[in-house]
Design a protein around this motif. Structure first.
Motif, PDB file in Angstrom:
ATOM      1  N   UNK A 197      26.021 -30.591  37.487  1.00 13.92           N
ATOM      2  CA  UNK A 197      24.740 -30.002  38.135  1.00 13.92           C
ATOM      3  C   UNK A 197      24.888 -28.524  37.927  1.00 13.92           C
ATOM      4  N   UNK A 198      25.942 -28.176  38.817  1.00 14.24           N
ATOM      5  CA  UNK A 198      26.197 -26.800  39.112  1.00 14.24           C
ATOM      6  C   UNK A 198      26.678 -26.012  37.552  1.00 14.24           C
ATOM      7  N   UNK A 199      27.131 -26.579  36.879  1.00  6.98           N
ATOM      8  CA  UNK A 199      27.890 -26.021  35.706  1.00  6.98           C
ATOM      9  C   UNK A 199      26.511 -25.618  34.928  1.00  6.98           C
ATOM     10  N   UNK A 200      25.648 -26.943  34.590  1.00  7.98           N
ATOM     11  CA  UNK A 200      24.478 -26.520  33.794  1.00  7.98           C
ATOM     12  C   UNK A 200      23.422 -25.807  34.210  1.00  7.98           C
ATOM     13  N   UNK A 201      23.301 -25.414  35.697  1.00  9.81           N
ATOM     14  CA  UNK A 201      22.623 -24.656  36.434  1.00  9.81           C
ATOM     15  C   UNK A 201      22.878 -23.362  35.825  1.00  9.81           C
ATOM     16  N   UNK A 257      30.151 -20.580  29.054  1.00  6.91           N
ATOM     17  CA  UNK A 257      30.285 -20.992  30.436  1.00  6.91           C
ATOM     18  C   UNK A 257      31.152 -22.404  30.501  1.00  6.91           C
ATOM     19  N   UNK A 258      32.369 -21.942  31.089  1.00  5.28           N
ATOM     20  CA  UNK A 258      33.366 -23.130  31.118  1.00  5.28           C
ATOM     21  C   UNK A 258      33.495 -23.634  32.610  1.00  5.28           C
ATOM     22  N   UNK A 259      33.590 -24.838  32.627  1.00  2.00           N
ATOM     23  CA  UNK A 259      33.972 -25.767  33.898  1.00  2.00           C
ATOM     24  C   UNK A 259      35.375 -25.613  34.179  1.00  2.00           C
ATOM     25  N   UNK A 260      35.704 -25.067  35.454  1.00  2.00           N
ATOM     26  CA  UNK A 260      37.072 -24.828  35.930  1.00  2.00           C
ATOM     27  C   UNK A 260      37.300 -25.495  37.137  1.00  2.00           C
ATOM     28  N   UNK A 261      38.162 -26.295  37.281  1.00  4.53           N
ATOM     29  CA  UNK A 261      38.218 -26.843  38.783  1.00  4.53           C
ATOM     30  C   UNK A 261      38.844 -25.828  39.780  1.00  4.53           C
ATOM     31  N   UNK A 262      38.179 -25.297  40.738  1.00  5.75           N
ATOM     32  CA  UNK A 262      38.662 -24.267  41.698  1.00  5.75           C
ATOM     33  C   UNK A 262      38.508 -24.541  43.033  1.00  5.75           C
ATOM     34  N   UNK A 263      39.673 -24.570  43.717  1.00  2.17           N
ATOM     35  CA  UNK A 263      39.520 -24.988  45.041  1.00  2.17           C
ATOM     36  C   UNK A 263      38.993 -23.865  46.088  1.00  2.17           C
ATOM     37  N   UNK A 264      38.169 -24.218  46.949  1.00  2.00           N
ATOM     38  CA  UNK A 264      37.404 -23.410  47.818  1.00  2.00           C
ATOM     39  C   UNK A 264      38.174 -23.193  48.879  1.00  2.00           C
ATOM     40  N   UNK A 265      39.034 -23.754  49.163  1.00  2.12           N
ATOM     41  CA  UNK A 265      40.060 -23.425  50.398  1.00  2.12           C
ATOM     42  C   UNK A 265      39.278 -23.487  51.729  1.00  2.12           C
ATOM     43  N   UNK A 266      38.451 -24.303  51.928  1.00  2.00           N
ATOM     44  CA  UNK A 266      37.601 -24.251  53.001  1.00  2.00           C
ATOM     45  C   UNK A 266      37.461 -25.864  53.107  1.00  2.00           C
ATOM     46  N   UNK A 298      14.603 -30.728  41.816  1.00  2.00           N
ATOM     47  CA  UNK A 298      15.902 -31.156  41.504  1.00  2.00           C
ATOM     48  C   UNK A 298      17.262 -30.304  41.920  1.00  2.00           C
ATOM     49  N   UNK A 299      18.435 -30.974  42.284  1.00  2.00           N
ATOM     50  CA  UNK A 299      19.553 -29.899  42.647  1.00  2.00           C
ATOM     51  C   UNK A 299      19.732 -28.792  41.528  1.00  2.00           C
ATOM     52  N   UNK A 300      19.500 -28.979  40.307  1.00  2.00           N
ATOM     53  CA  UNK A 300      19.702 -28.038  39.461  1.00  2.00           C
ATOM     54  C   UNK A 300      18.844 -26.798  39.459  1.00  2.00           C
ATOM     55  N   UNK A 301      17.813 -27.195  39.780  1.00  2.00           N
ATOM     56  CA  UNK A 301      16.698 -26.108  39.941  1.00  2.00           C
ATOM     57  C   UNK A 301      17.069 -25.301  41.399  1.00  2.00           C
TER      58      UNK A 301
END
Length: 172
Positions: free
Chosen positions: A4-8, A24-33, A148-151
């Motif tokens: 949903x976030x990537x498509x947004x 736009x590429x999706x990458x797993x990135x740790x939030x560290x929180x 919706x979440x995307x919007x």
């Protein structure tokens, strides 16, 4: 990697001439929180950490984070916000979407019991989907599909792009 976030992000980038050709590429990135941020500072830090972690061989990277923040005079004392951090390798460009309250039981399960919102919604019996955030989101549920979440996510992305589209207004 939330679709949903990537498509947004992908859809919003197409709205801007200077970003419309972006891959736009999706990458797993740790939030560290913590998995469920419980303050504005933590939510912004998570988005920035994700953007910085994803910055490799690109012009911009985007980090998205949803989290709670304390808001006085609300029914539950907390609201959800969506934060977008765009990183250009030197500076962060932050955008925050609108805030809304979760149902009292969901907020209690998240704040007091430490559950993330997806699991809090499930535990409260409001959904059978333990991954609601990767679909319509809590906002989709609460607005009966009107937002919706995307919007909802797109708004935070657009707010962050204000800096990129108007750099002359944000010189320090």
């Amino acid at each position: 990697t939330n679709p949903v976030k990537v498509d947004a992000v992908r859809e919003v980038m197409k709205e801007y001439d200077f970003l419309s050709d972006a891959d736009v590429l999706s990458v797993k990135a740790d939030s560290k929180i913590p998995e469920q941020p419980k303050s504005m500072e933590e939510t912004i830090r998570g988005a920035k950490n994700r953007a910085e972690s994803a910055f490799h061989d690109c012009d911009y990277s985007v980090g998205m984070e949803s989290g709670l923040m304390q808001v006085p005079h609300t029914k539950t004392g907390h609201m959800n916000i969506d934060v977008c951090a765009i990183y250009d390798g030197k500076n962060f460009h932050i955008g925050i979407g609108p805030g809304f309250e979760y149902p009292s039981e969901v907020t209690r399960l998240s704040v007091d019991k430490g559950l993330d919102i997806d699991h809090a919604f499930f535990e409260a019996g409001l959904t059978k989907n333990e991954d609601i955030g990767s679909f319509e989101g809590a906002i989709g549920y609460l607005t009966k599909g009107r937002i919706p979440r995307k919007e909802y996510t797109k708004l935070a992305v657009r707010m962050a792009i204000i800096h990129l589209e108007n750099p002359h207004l944000f010189e320090s």
